[in-house]
Design a protein around this motif. Structure first.
Motif, PDB file in Angstrom:
ATOM      1  N   HIS A  29       0.826  -1.190   0.000  1.00 55.04           N
ATOM      2  CA  HIS A  29       0.000   0.000   0.000  1.00 55.04           C
ATOM      3  C   HIS A  29       0.865   1.247   0.000  1.00 55.04           C
ATOM      4  CE1 HIS A  29      -3.331  -2.643   0.774  1.00 55.04           C
ATOM      5  NE2 HIS A  29      -2.702  -3.117   1.820  1.00 55.04           N
ATOM      6  N   THR A  30       0.397   2.290  -0.636  1.00 59.89           N
ATOM      7  CA  THR A  30       1.080   3.569  -0.633  1.00 59.89           C
ATOM      8  C   THR A  30       0.788   4.289   0.670  1.00 59.89           C
ATOM      9  OG1 THR A  30       0.803   3.734  -3.016  1.00 59.89           O
ATOM     10  CG2 THR A  30       1.312   5.769  -1.834  1.00 59.89           C
ATOM     11  N   ALA A  31       1.813   4.880   1.280  1.00 62.81           N
ATOM     12  CA  ALA A  31       1.623   5.579   2.543  1.00 62.81           C
ATOM     13  C   ALA A  31       0.683   6.765   2.352  1.00 62.81           C
ATOM     14  CB  ALA A  31       2.961   6.071   3.081  1.00 62.81           C
ATOM     15  N   PRO A  32      -0.289   6.939   3.251  1.00 61.26           N
ATOM     16  CA  PRO A  32      -1.184   8.080   3.162  1.00 61.26           C
ATOM     17  C   PRO A  32      -0.451   9.362   3.545  1.00 61.26           C
ATOM     18  CG  PRO A  32      -1.580   6.888   5.178  1.00 61.26           C
ATOM     19  CD  PRO A  32      -0.586   6.086   4.400  1.00 61.26           C
ATOM     20  N   LYS A  33      -1.082  10.480   3.298  1.00 56.37           N
ATOM     21  CA  LYS A  33      -0.450  11.766   3.583  1.00 56.37           C
ATOM     22  C   LYS A  33      -0.068  11.891   5.042  1.00 56.37           C
ATOM     23  CE  LYS A  33      -1.144  16.703   2.715  1.00 56.37           C
ATOM     24  NZ  LYS A  33      -2.082  17.712   2.171  1.00 56.37           N
ATOM     25  N   ALA A  34      -0.869  11.357   5.938  1.00 57.47           N
ATOM     26  CA  ALA A  34      -0.607  11.435   7.370  1.00 57.47           C
ATOM     27  C   ALA A  34       0.361  10.366   7.843  1.00 57.47           C
ATOM     28  CB  ALA A  34      -1.917  11.319   8.145  1.00 57.47           C
ATOM     29  N   GLY A  35       0.869   9.543   6.903  1.00 54.41           N
ATOM     30  CA  GLY A  35       1.678   8.394   7.300  1.00 54.41           C
ATOM     31  C   GLY A  35       2.912   8.741   8.106  1.00 54.41           C
ATOM     32  N   ASP A  36       3.644   9.788   7.702  1.00 56.70           N
ATOM     33  CA  ASP A  36       4.858  10.146   8.427  1.00 56.70           C
ATOM     34  C   ASP A  36       4.538  10.563   9.856  1.00 56.70           C
ATOM     35  OD1 ASP A  36       6.326   9.597   6.175  1.00 56.70           O
ATOM     36  OD2 ASP A  36       6.595  11.691   5.591  1.00 56.70           O
ATOM     37  N   ALA A  37       3.456  11.300  10.036  1.00 56.71           N
ATOM     38  CA  ALA A  37       3.070  11.742  11.369  1.00 56.71           C
ATOM     39  C   ALA A  37       2.658  10.556  12.237  1.00 56.71           C
ATOM     40  CB  ALA A  37       1.936  12.754  11.283  1.00 56.71           C
ATOM     41  N   ILE A  38       1.930   9.615  11.663  1.00 54.21           N
ATOM     42  CA  ILE A  38       1.532   8.425  12.414  1.00 54.21           C
ATOM     43  C   ILE A  38       2.763   7.609  12.791  1.00 54.21           C
ATOM     44  CG2 ILE A  38       0.296   6.229  12.298  1.00 54.21           C
ATOM     45  CD1 ILE A  38      -1.778   7.623  10.523  1.00 54.21           C
ATOM     46  N   ALA A  39       3.668   7.424  11.836  1.00 52.19           N
ATOM     47  CA  ALA A  39       4.881   6.663  12.113  1.00 52.19           C
ATOM     48  C   ALA A  39       5.697   7.307  13.223  1.00 52.19           C
ATOM     49  CB  ALA A  39       5.719   6.542  10.845  1.00 52.19           C
ATOM     50  N   ALA A  40       5.782   8.641  13.206  1.00 53.37           N
ATOM     51  CA  ALA A  40       6.530   9.344  14.247  1.00 53.37           C
ATOM     52  C   ALA A  40       5.878   9.163  15.611  1.00 53.37           C
ATOM     53  CB  ALA A  40       6.628  10.831  13.897  1.00 53.37           C
ATOM     54  N   ALA A  41       4.543   9.165  15.648  1.00 49.91           N
ATOM     55  CA  ALA A  41       3.839   8.975  16.916  1.00 49.91           C
ATOM     56  C   ALA A  41       4.016   7.555  17.443  1.00 49.91           C
ATOM     57  CB  ALA A  41       2.358   9.299  16.747  1.00 49.91           C
ATOM     58  N   VAL A  42       3.988   6.577  16.534  1.00 50.00           N
ATOM     59  CA  VAL A  42       4.217   5.183  16.942  1.00 50.00           C
ATOM     60  C   VAL A  42       5.630   5.016  17.500  1.00 50.00           C
ATOM     61  CG1 VAL A  42       4.436   2.817  16.098  1.00 50.00           C
ATOM     62  CG2 VAL A  42       2.497   4.206  15.387  1.00 50.00           C
ATOM     63  N   ALA A  43       6.572   5.755  16.954  1.00 49.08           N
ATOM     64  CA  ALA A  43       7.971   5.672  17.384  1.00 49.08           C
ATOM     65  C   ALA A  43       8.304   6.632  18.522  1.00 49.08           C
ATOM     66  CB  ALA A  43       8.887   5.957  16.194  1.00 49.08           C
ATOM     67  N   ALA A  44       7.314   7.292  19.097  1.00 50.24           N
ATOM     68  CA  ALA A  44       7.563   8.294  20.135  1.00 50.24           C
ATOM     69  C   ALA A  44       8.323   7.685  21.310  1.00 50.24           C
ATOM     70  CB  ALA A  44       6.247   8.885  20.619  1.00 50.24           C
ATOM     71  N   PRO A  45       9.371   8.350  21.788  1.00 49.57           N
ATOM     72  CA  PRO A  45      10.158   7.815  22.907  1.00 49.57           C
ATOM     73  C   PRO A  45       9.406   7.803  24.222  1.00 49.57           C
ATOM     74  CG  PRO A  45      10.862  10.045  22.352  1.00 49.57           C
ATOM     75  CD  PRO A  45       9.901   9.624  21.290  1.00 49.57           C
ATOM     76  N   THR A  46       8.271   8.484  24.285  1.00 51.11           N
ATOM     77  CA  THR A  46       7.480   8.522  25.519  1.00 51.11           C
ATOM     78  C   THR A  46       6.612   7.284  25.698  1.00 51.11           C
ATOM     79  OG1 THR A  46       5.870   9.839  24.257  1.00 51.11           O
ATOM     80  CG2 THR A  46       7.402  11.026  25.687  1.00 51.11           C
ATOM     81  N   ARG A  47       6.536   6.420  24.693  1.00 49.38           N
ATOM     82  CA  ARG A  47       5.724   5.208  24.824  1.00 49.38           C
ATOM     83  C   ARG A  47       6.343   4.227  25.815  1.00 49.38           C
ATOM     84  NH1 ARG A  47       4.355   2.136  19.675  1.00 49.38           N
ATOM     85  NH2 ARG A  47       2.771   1.246  21.073  1.00 49.38           N
ATOM     86  N   THR A  48       5.494   3.481  26.497  1.00 45.70           N
ATOM     87  CA  THR A  48       5.936   2.471  27.452  1.00 45.70           C
ATOM     88  C   THR A  48       6.517   1.275  26.700  1.00 45.70           C
ATOM     89  OG1 THR A  48       4.125   3.139  28.905  1.00 45.70           O
ATOM     90  CG2 THR A  48       5.190   1.012  29.383  1.00 45.70           C
ATOM     91  N   PRO A  49       7.732   0.820  27.047  1.00 44.75           N
ATOM     92  CA  PRO A  49       8.337  -0.310  26.325  1.00 44.75           C
ATOM     93  C   PRO A  49       7.439  -1.546  26.252  1.00 44.75           C
ATOM     94  CG  PRO A  49       9.983   0.756  27.681  1.00 44.75           C
ATOM     95  CD  PRO A  49       8.678   1.406  28.028  1.00 44.75           C
ATOM     96  N   ALA A  50       6.726  -1.846  27.327  1.00 43.69           N
ATOM     97  CA  ALA A  50       5.832  -3.014  27.305  1.00 43.69           C
ATOM     98  C   ALA A  50       4.712  -2.833  26.294  1.00 43.69           C
ATOM     99  CB  ALA A  50       5.249  -3.257  28.695  1.00 43.69           C
ATOM    100  N   ASN A  51       4.273  -1.608  26.078  1.00 44.87           N
ATOM    101  CA  ASN A  51       3.242  -1.354  25.067  1.00 44.87           C
ATOM    102  C   ASN A  51       3.813  -1.463  23.668  1.00 44.87           C
ATOM    103  OD1 ASN A  51       1.293  -0.971  27.000  1.00 44.87           O
ATOM    104  ND2 ASN A  51       1.340   1.256  26.920  1.00 44.87           N
ATOM    105  N   VAL A  52       5.018  -0.959  23.476  1.00 44.62           N
ATOM    106  CA  VAL A  52       5.675  -1.093  22.173  1.00 44.62           C
ATOM    107  C   VAL A  52       5.799  -2.563  21.788  1.00 44.62           C
ATOM    108  CG1 VAL A  52       7.828  -0.694  20.903  1.00 44.62           C
ATOM    109  CG2 VAL A  52       6.932   1.079  22.425  1.00 44.62           C
ATOM    110  N   ALA A  53       6.039  -3.426  22.774  1.00 42.37           N
ATOM    111  CA  ALA A  53       6.197  -4.847  22.508  1.00 42.37           C
ATOM    112  C   ALA A  53       4.948  -5.479  21.909  1.00 42.37           C
ATOM    113  CB  ALA A  53       6.573  -5.588  23.798  1.00 42.37           C
TER     114      ALA A  53
END
Length: 276
Positions: A29-53
């Motif tokens: 699939h082609t990344a949507p316009k908001a894709g970079d922003a979503i990816a950055a939020a998923v990669a946010a350093p403030t996320r709990t490691p157990a949730n990232v897992a």
């Protein structure tokens, strides 16, 4: 639900938002316009490691893209629990100038979000708290204000309160959305051939039941995705969906078996409120 500590990589592949009645998958699939922003939020350093897992099971980037979430949207997250998705939606909406509501029973359902706000005001301080379902005990999401309403594995909880409670929940969601707004639902999926009585205690719901509640409230089904499907889930456990990770209610009994299955088979449904 307790997070299962499994080492997993962050899933940041983005799926194209659904066209009408699109059946989506994982790749190509082609990344949507908001894709970079979503990816950055998923990669946010403030996320709990157990949730990232748990990203390997919950596919947050793909799921939010499928629902068409944009950084500047007014987003309502229903019954956020411990804030698994809040950890992604808060930085996403903050970066894009959007608004995030966390809406749950007032106010015990919001206690863990309030704890996040107290611990990290920079990330979560702007999250607005609201009561859902609204009873007048607390502020509610204003009618006609939301671009997107999201609920992750909650419809079965409303169903436990009876069909009237579930129907009222969908009516209140319909009211809070703008015309043309989106309702995104992720829910444990019960086989259509199974006894509907299982919905009352297993934690699994039939797609047909959710569609019926939504359509009765005025929604139209706009698309569905297999992003969060798990064909290894047999859905026949005496203790229901909580037998699987992350709850693992059987403890050490057959633990390896349930860990190998992974988290539940989930439907991902996109509904729209008609524009007129």
């Amino acid at each position: 639900m307790r997070p299962l500590l499994i080492v997993a990589s962050v899933a940041i592949a983005i799926a194209t938002p659904a066209a009408a009645m699109q059946h989506d998958g994982h790749a190509g699939h082609t990344a949507p316009k908001a894709g970079d922003a979503i990816a950055a939020a998923v990669a946010a350093p403030t996320r709990t490691p157990a949730n990232v897992a748990r990203d390997a099971y919950r596919h947050p980037a793909e799921t939010l893209a499928f629902f068409g979430v944009k950084p500047g949207d007014t987003v309502v997250e229903l019954w956020p629990g411990g804030g698994w998705y809040t950890e992604i939606l808060a930085p996403l909406t903050k970066a894009g100038g959007g608004t995030l509501y966390a809406a749950a029973p007032w106010e015990r359902g919001l206690n863990r979000i309030k704890e996040k706000q107290a611990a990290d005001a920079a990330t979560y301080g702007a999250v607005k708290l609201a009561e859902f379902p609204a009873t007048g005990a607390g502020a509610k999401v204003p009618d006609g204000s939301a671009d997107v309403v999201l609920t992750f594995r909650n419809v079965h909880n409303w169903r436990f309160g009876g069909t009237d409670k579930a129907a009222d929940a969908f009516k209140q969601i319909f009211a809070m959305l703008k015309p043309g707004g989106t309702l995104g639902v992720v829910e444990h999926r019960l086989n259509e051939s199974d006894d509907s009585a299982k919905e009352e205690k297993s934690g699994y719901m039939k797609k047909s039941s959710i569609v019926a509640f939504a359509e009765a409230a005025g929604f139209k089904l706009a698309g569905e995705s297999e992003i969060n499907a798990n064909p290894k889930d047999t859905k026949d456990y005496p203790k229901g969906v909580w037998t699987l990770p992350p709850s693992l209610t059987e403890g050490d009994t057959d633990r390896a078996k349930y860990v190998a299955i992974g988290e539940s088979d989930r439907m991902t449904l996109k509904f729209v409120k008609p524009a007129s």
